[in-house]
Design an enzyme around this catalytic site. Structure first.
Site, PDB file in Angstrom:
ATOM      1  N   THR A 120       0.878  -1.180   0.000  1.00  0.00           N
ATOM      2  CA  THR A 120       0.000   0.000   0.000  1.00  0.00           C
ATOM      3  C   THR A 120       0.911   1.224   0.000  1.00  0.00           C
ATOM      4  O   THR A 120       1.656   1.437   0.967  1.00  0.00           O
ATOM      5  CB  THR A 120      -0.898   0.028   1.251  1.00  0.00           C
ATOM      6  OG1 THR A 120      -1.638  -1.188   1.303  1.00  0.00           O
ATOM      7  CG2 THR A 120      -1.852   1.202   1.197  1.00  0.00           C
ATOM      8  N   LYS A 140      -7.848   1.330  -3.138  1.00  0.00           N
ATOM      9  CA  LYS A 140      -7.511   0.931  -1.761  1.00  0.00           C
ATOM     10  C   LYS A 140      -7.720   2.103  -0.787  1.00  0.00           C
ATOM     11  O   LYS A 140      -8.331   1.947   0.268  1.00  0.00           O
ATOM     12  CB  LYS A 140      -6.056   0.462  -1.747  1.00  0.00           C
ATOM     13  CG  LYS A 140      -5.439   0.274  -0.395  1.00  0.00           C
ATOM     14  CD  LYS A 140      -5.721  -1.080   0.197  1.00  0.00           C
ATOM     15  CE  LYS A 140      -5.183  -1.172   1.611  1.00  0.00           C
ATOM     16  NZ  LYS A 140      -5.558  -2.396   2.267  1.00  0.00           N
ATOM     17  N   LYS A 151      -1.796   5.261   8.518  1.00  0.00           N
ATOM     18  CA  LYS A 151      -0.978   5.295   7.288  1.00  0.00           C
ATOM     19  C   LYS A 151      -1.890   5.455   6.061  1.00  0.00           C
ATOM     20  O   LYS A 151      -1.644   6.310   5.204  1.00  0.00           O
ATOM     21  CB  LYS A 151      -0.168   4.000   7.174  1.00  0.00           C
ATOM     22  CG  LYS A 151       0.539   3.851   5.835  1.00  0.00           C
ATOM     23  CD  LYS A 151       1.137   2.471   5.585  1.00  0.00           C
ATOM     24  CE  LYS A 151       1.561   2.343   4.129  1.00  0.00           C
ATOM     25  NZ  LYS A 151       2.101   1.060   3.748  1.00  0.00           N
TER      26      LYS A 151
END
Ligand code: NAD
Length: 290
Positions: free
Chosen positions: A87, A162, A237
């Site tokens: 990611t 995502k 994050k």
């Protein structure tokens, strides 16, 4: 298939092991993590990438991805594919894919959802960005490591999917926790609240599948002392990546920003680091309006 796998941590380790168990020839490299079963150790990232038809990276962030990409892209065979499953920020994903394509390679950004359990069980969901040809080349590998792979469009779109998903998840988890803490103070029973909301218009994955209240709804990290699960640090994050993308694309995302600020406070100033991201509920329980 000959596969290079770089980044064999909590996620990459079991993913590489599943590819090896399915009969693929996997060569791995990691700065620290041990080699998973069935994976041959390389001494450098470049050594793991040389001669591979597909090179998969599963790394902590975009800066490390850019560094590793600079080591592997020049040594990969023309027509081979780099699939990044980390990611990372959309800009890094697009920059690395552009470099690979310029070097005559195929490229896919394919972050995953499903966590460490999904990586071990081969039940991840992959959201992929890149050309049709690149997606088709790695799809059989996604099918071993996961249960679903969605082609979301050109390079960077996997990361875009995502972070949009996780921005929704962060915001709905916060408001679900707020609502439980409010319900407590209004004298509303938590089970009654779950029974109503999970079948009414306030329902979401955060309420129905991952209920933050212990003893209510299906088993979740709330029933295990808020051990992750999906750690608050990782949610922070992803929310930061979403806000970085929003700024770079000039999108207005006020609730995403509020969610990021709250998780930042929770992780960096309160006691949220290392807890599941649903531990927002005990956080709200302790606080009043002022
Ligand atoms: P991790 O820290 O366990 O693993 C990362 C690995 O990369 C480590 O073993 C580290 O030694 C290695 N590494 C770092 N720099 C390197 C380099 N230059 N060369 C080779 N190896 C290097 O992290 P993780 O939980 O496996 O997560 C990996 C990625 O997957 C992250 O981008 C994370 O956001 C994403 N992700 C994690 C989860 C989860 O639940 N853990 C879920 C979905 C996505």
């Amino acid at each position: 298939m000959k596969i290079g796998f770089i980044g064999l941590g909590n996620m990459g380790g079991p993913m590489a092991a599943n590819l090896a168990a399915a009969g693929h020839e996997v060569t791995g490299f990691d700065l620290a993590a041990p080699m998973p079963e069935g994976v041959t150790k390389a001494d450098t990232a470049a050594d793991a990438a040389k001669g591979a038809e597909v090179v998969i990276t599963m790394l902590p962030n975009g800066d490390i991805l850019r560094k590793v990409a600079a080591e592997i892209i020049p040594v990969m065979d023309k027509g081979a594919c780099h699939a990044d499953c980390s990611t990372v920020d959309v800009d890094s994903a697009r920059a690395v894919a552009d470099q690979a394509i310029e070097a005559g390679l195929l490229a896919v950004d394919a972050p995953v959802s499903g966590g460490v359990g999904g990586a071990a069980g081969g039940t991840l969901t992959f959201m992929a960005g890149g050309s049709e040809e690149a997606f088709d080349k790695v799809k059989p590998l996604f099918d071993i490591m996961g249960q679903k792979a969605v082609h979301c469009g050109p390079s960077g779109n996997g990361q875009a999917a995502k972070i949009c998903n996780n921005m929704i998840l962060g915001a709905t988890m916060i408001v679900t926790c707020e609502a439980f803490a409010l319900a407590d103070k209004l004298g509303l029973d938590r089970q009654a609240m779950f029974d109503v909301v999970s079948t009414s218009s306030g329902q979401s994955w955060s309420m129905n599948t991952y209920c933050p209240a212990p003893g209510v709804g299906p088993k979740s990290p709330a029933d295990n002392d808020y051990k992750p699960g999906f750690a608050s640090d990782l949610m922070l994050k992803d929310l930061r990546l979403a806000m970085q993308a929003a700024e770079s694309a000039d999108a207005d995302t006020p609730l995403g920003e509020a969610a990021m600020e709250l998780y930042a406070r929770f992780v960096e100033q309160e006691d949220g680091a290392g807890t599941d991201f649903s531990a927002m509920l005990p956080r709200f329980e302790k606080r009043g309006h002022g």
